[in-house]
Design a protein around this motif. Sequence first.
Motif, PDB file in Angstrom:
ATOM      1  N   ASN A  23      -5.354   9.048  -0.990  1.00  0.00           N
ATOM      2  CA  ASN A  23      -4.773   8.306   0.123  1.00  0.00           C
ATOM      3  C   ASN A  23      -5.774   7.326   0.732  1.00  0.00           C
ATOM      4  OD1 ASN A  23      -2.259   9.660   0.022  1.00  0.00           O
ATOM      5  ND2 ASN A  23      -3.100  11.387   1.183  1.00  0.00           N
ATOM      6  N   ASN A  24      -7.020   7.417   0.282  1.00  0.00           N
ATOM      7  CA  ASN A  24      -8.085   6.571   0.818  1.00  0.00           C
ATOM      8  C   ASN A  24      -8.358   5.430  -0.157  1.00  0.00           C
ATOM      9  OD1 ASN A  24     -10.169   5.571   2.369  1.00  0.00           O
ATOM     10  ND2 ASN A  24     -11.680   7.029   1.571  1.00  0.00           N
ATOM     11  N   PHE A  25      -7.603   4.347  -0.019  1.00  0.00           N
ATOM     12  CA  PHE A  25      -7.800   3.201  -0.910  1.00  0.00           C
ATOM     13  C   PHE A  25      -7.397   1.924  -0.186  1.00  0.00           C
ATOM     14  CE2 PHE A  25      -3.404   4.435  -1.563  1.00  0.00           C
ATOM     15  CZ  PHE A  25      -2.724   3.230  -1.686  1.00  0.00           C
ATOM     16  N   TYR A  26      -7.722   0.799  -0.790  1.00  0.00           N
ATOM     17  CA  TYR A  26      -7.404  -0.508  -0.228  1.00  0.00           C
ATOM     18  C   TYR A  26      -7.137  -1.475  -1.367  1.00  0.00           C
ATOM     19  CZ  TYR A  26     -12.321  -1.357  -1.415  1.00  0.00           C
ATOM     20  OH  TYR A  26     -13.520  -1.456  -2.086  1.00  0.00           O
ATOM     21  N   LEU A  27      -6.692  -2.662  -1.029  1.00  0.00           N
ATOM     22  CA  LEU A  27      -6.416  -3.702  -2.018  1.00  0.00           C
ATOM     23  C   LEU A  27      -7.275  -4.917  -1.704  1.00  0.00           C
ATOM     24  CD1 LEU A  27      -2.511  -3.461  -2.129  1.00  0.00           C
ATOM     25  CD2 LEU A  27      -4.146  -2.406  -3.708  1.00  0.00           C
ATOM     26  N   PHE A  28      -7.711  -5.606  -2.755  1.00  0.00           N
ATOM     27  CA  PHE A  28      -8.532  -6.797  -2.540  1.00  0.00           C
ATOM     28  C   PHE A  28      -8.292  -7.826  -3.638  1.00  0.00           C
ATOM     29  CE2 PHE A  28     -11.038  -4.060  -5.290  1.00  0.00           C
ATOM     30  CZ  PHE A  28     -11.674  -4.941  -6.174  1.00  0.00           C
ATOM     31  N   THR A  29      -8.642  -9.069  -3.336  1.00  0.00           N
ATOM     32  CA  THR A  29      -8.578 -10.150  -4.306  1.00  0.00           C
ATOM     33  C   THR A  29      -9.999 -10.583  -4.642  1.00  0.00           C
ATOM     34  OG1 THR A  29      -8.403 -11.786  -2.511  1.00  0.00           O
ATOM     35  CG2 THR A  29      -6.352 -10.994  -3.495  1.00  0.00           C
ATOM     36  N   THR A  30     -10.137 -11.268  -5.752  1.00  0.00           N
ATOM     37  CA  THR A  30     -11.454 -11.732  -6.203  1.00  0.00           C
ATOM     38  C   THR A  30     -11.265 -12.851  -7.215  1.00  0.00           C
ATOM     39  OG1 THR A  30     -13.557 -10.989  -7.169  1.00  0.00           O
ATOM     40  CG2 THR A  30     -11.562 -10.050  -8.096  1.00  0.00           C
ATOM     41  N   LEU A  51       0.826  -1.206   0.000  1.00  0.00           N
ATOM     42  CA  LEU A  51       0.000   0.000   0.000  1.00  0.00           C
ATOM     43  C   LEU A  51       0.862   1.259   0.000  1.00  0.00           C
ATOM     44  CD1 LEU A  51      -2.668  -1.102   2.632  1.00  0.00           C
ATOM     45  CD2 LEU A  51      -3.137  -0.622   0.232  1.00  0.00           C
ATOM     46  N   LYS A  52       1.941   1.216   0.751  1.00  0.00           N
ATOM     47  CA  LYS A  52       2.831   2.374   0.843  1.00  0.00           C
ATOM     48  C   LYS A  52       3.469   2.680  -0.499  1.00  0.00           C
ATOM     49  CE  LYS A  52       6.790   4.189   3.410  1.00  0.00           C
ATOM     50  NZ  LYS A  52       7.792   3.919   4.486  1.00  0.00           N
ATOM     51  N   ILE A  53       3.928   1.631  -1.193  1.00  0.00           N
ATOM     52  CA  ILE A  53       4.542   1.826  -2.515  1.00  0.00           C
ATOM     53  C   ILE A  53       3.507   2.332  -3.512  1.00  0.00           C
ATOM     54  CG2 ILE A  53       5.618   0.645  -4.464  1.00  0.00           C
ATOM     55  CD1 ILE A  53       7.504   1.083  -2.158  1.00  0.00           C
ATOM     56  N   ALA A  54       2.316   1.709  -3.487  1.00  0.00           N
ATOM     57  CA  ALA A  54       1.266   2.109  -4.430  1.00  0.00           C
ATOM     58  C   ALA A  54       0.826   3.550  -4.216  1.00  0.00           C
ATOM     59  CB  ALA A  54       0.068   1.168  -4.298  1.00  0.00           C
ATOM     60  N   SER A  55       0.897   4.018  -2.980  1.00  0.00           N
ATOM     61  CA  SER A  55       0.459   5.387  -2.679  1.00  0.00           C
ATOM     62  C   SER A  55       1.309   6.436  -3.385  1.00  0.00           C
ATOM     63  CB  SER A  55       0.483   5.625  -1.165  1.00  0.00           C
ATOM     64  OG  SER A  55       1.818   5.602  -0.674  1.00  0.00           O
ATOM     65  N   ASN A  56       2.519   6.076  -3.812  1.00  0.00           N
ATOM     66  CA  ASN A  56       3.379   7.022  -4.525  1.00  0.00           C
ATOM     67  C   ASN A  56       2.861   7.354  -5.916  1.00  0.00           C
ATOM     68  OD1 ASN A  56       5.428   7.214  -2.476  1.00  0.00           O
ATOM     69  ND2 ASN A  56       6.154   5.198  -3.091  1.00  0.00           N
ATOM     70  N   PHE A  65      -7.170  -2.668  -7.037  1.00  0.00           N
ATOM     71  CA  PHE A  65      -7.184  -1.396  -6.321  1.00  0.00           C
ATOM     72  C   PHE A  65      -8.635  -1.008  -6.071  1.00  0.00           C
ATOM     73  CE2 PHE A  65      -7.576   3.215  -6.378  1.00  0.00           C
ATOM     74  CZ  PHE A  65      -6.550   3.639  -5.559  1.00  0.00           C
ATOM     75  N   GLY A  66      -8.938  -0.666  -4.836  1.00  0.00           N
ATOM     76  CA  GLY A  66     -10.296  -0.272  -4.500  1.00  0.00           C
ATOM     77  C   GLY A  66     -10.334   1.064  -3.790  1.00  0.00           C
ATOM     78  N   SER A  67     -11.298   1.895  -4.143  1.00  0.00           N
ATOM     79  CA  SER A  67     -11.490   3.190  -3.472  1.00  0.00           C
ATOM     80  C   SER A  67     -12.899   3.688  -3.767  1.00  0.00           C
ATOM     81  CB  SER A  67     -10.461   4.218  -3.956  1.00  0.00           C
ATOM     82  OG  SER A  67     -10.743   4.625  -5.277  1.00  0.00           O
ATOM     83  N   ASP A  68     -13.287   4.761  -3.109  1.00  0.00           N
ATOM     84  CA  ASP A  68     -14.602   5.346  -3.328  1.00  0.00           C
ATOM     85  C   ASP A  68     -14.622   6.243  -4.562  1.00  0.00           C
ATOM     86  OD1 ASP A  68     -15.515   4.101  -1.032  1.00  0.00           O
ATOM     87  OD2 ASP A  68     -14.973   5.795   0.253  1.00  0.00           O
ATOM     88  N   SER A  69     -13.461   6.503  -5.115  1.00  0.00           N
ATOM     89  CA  SER A  69     -13.367   7.387  -6.277  1.00  0.00           C
ATOM     90  C   SER A  69     -13.683   6.635  -7.562  1.00  0.00           C
ATOM     91  CB  SER A  69     -11.958   7.989  -6.367  1.00  0.00           C
ATOM     92  OG  SER A  69     -11.819   8.750  -7.536  1.00  0.00           O
TER      93      SER A  69
END
Length: 245
Positions: free
Chosen positions: A132-139, A122-127, A164-168
């Motif tokens: 800044n409001n996101f998460y990761l998921f599998t499916t 998450l830290k690397i992806a944030s670059n 990548f998941g977020s409200d945006s």
Amino acid sequence: METDLVETKDNVNDDNEKINYLGDNHNGILFEMSDLPKMKEIEFPDDFFEVTKDDMVYVLNDLQKQQQENRHKMFETKQMREKRERERMLRYKSVVVRICFPNDKLVYQAIFKPDDTVASVLKIASNYVKTNNFYLFTTPPKCRLKAESTLYSCGLVPAALIHFGSDSSTLVIKEEFKNRITSYKLAAKLAKDSRTDSKTTNSLTMSKTEESLQKNDCLKSKITEKMSVSGQSQQKIPKWFKPNK
């Protein structure tokens, strides 16, 4: 986090295609989602669903082996279990992580270690994203990854495609990185090379075990499906199945 890319033999191939590293310490790159290979639908012949005697022997032997392993695990101490899991994790030296960004139609690829946490990803992806409001998921099914979990404990070893998941609902990749796209061909080669460099005898053994488990699951599925329809349809039943008279 801008870095100047020096074109060397390591990031330029024979076709003059360039690996556009993004500048992190994980060989991070971006490639287009449309370049991912398409899944082909496989049509199985009718005899694929006919369970043979050899199929039954294989499944029964494998079940017996699993029962023996389960009995052995019952007598393991916590320290023994932790040691066994640690040894399994160390069979792989690297993990190829790919994060899909659906709105941008891009995939981020990077190389991590099995004991790296989701938080480090998450830290690397944030670059590279605007939010800044996101998460990761599998499916499937959708499973949100906990930040404190390791990649190994999440079952993401030796490679994983996560999302990548977020409200945006807008584009999230920063503009300065969108012109630094690498071809999927080079991304695949980079991923393959990272795994080839870290291969060990144990990792090859694990691959064979995973292949065996997949074959076993397939055979179990065949048997279950055939037995479930044998009494409900006029389809041909297996030769080994003899109903009570």
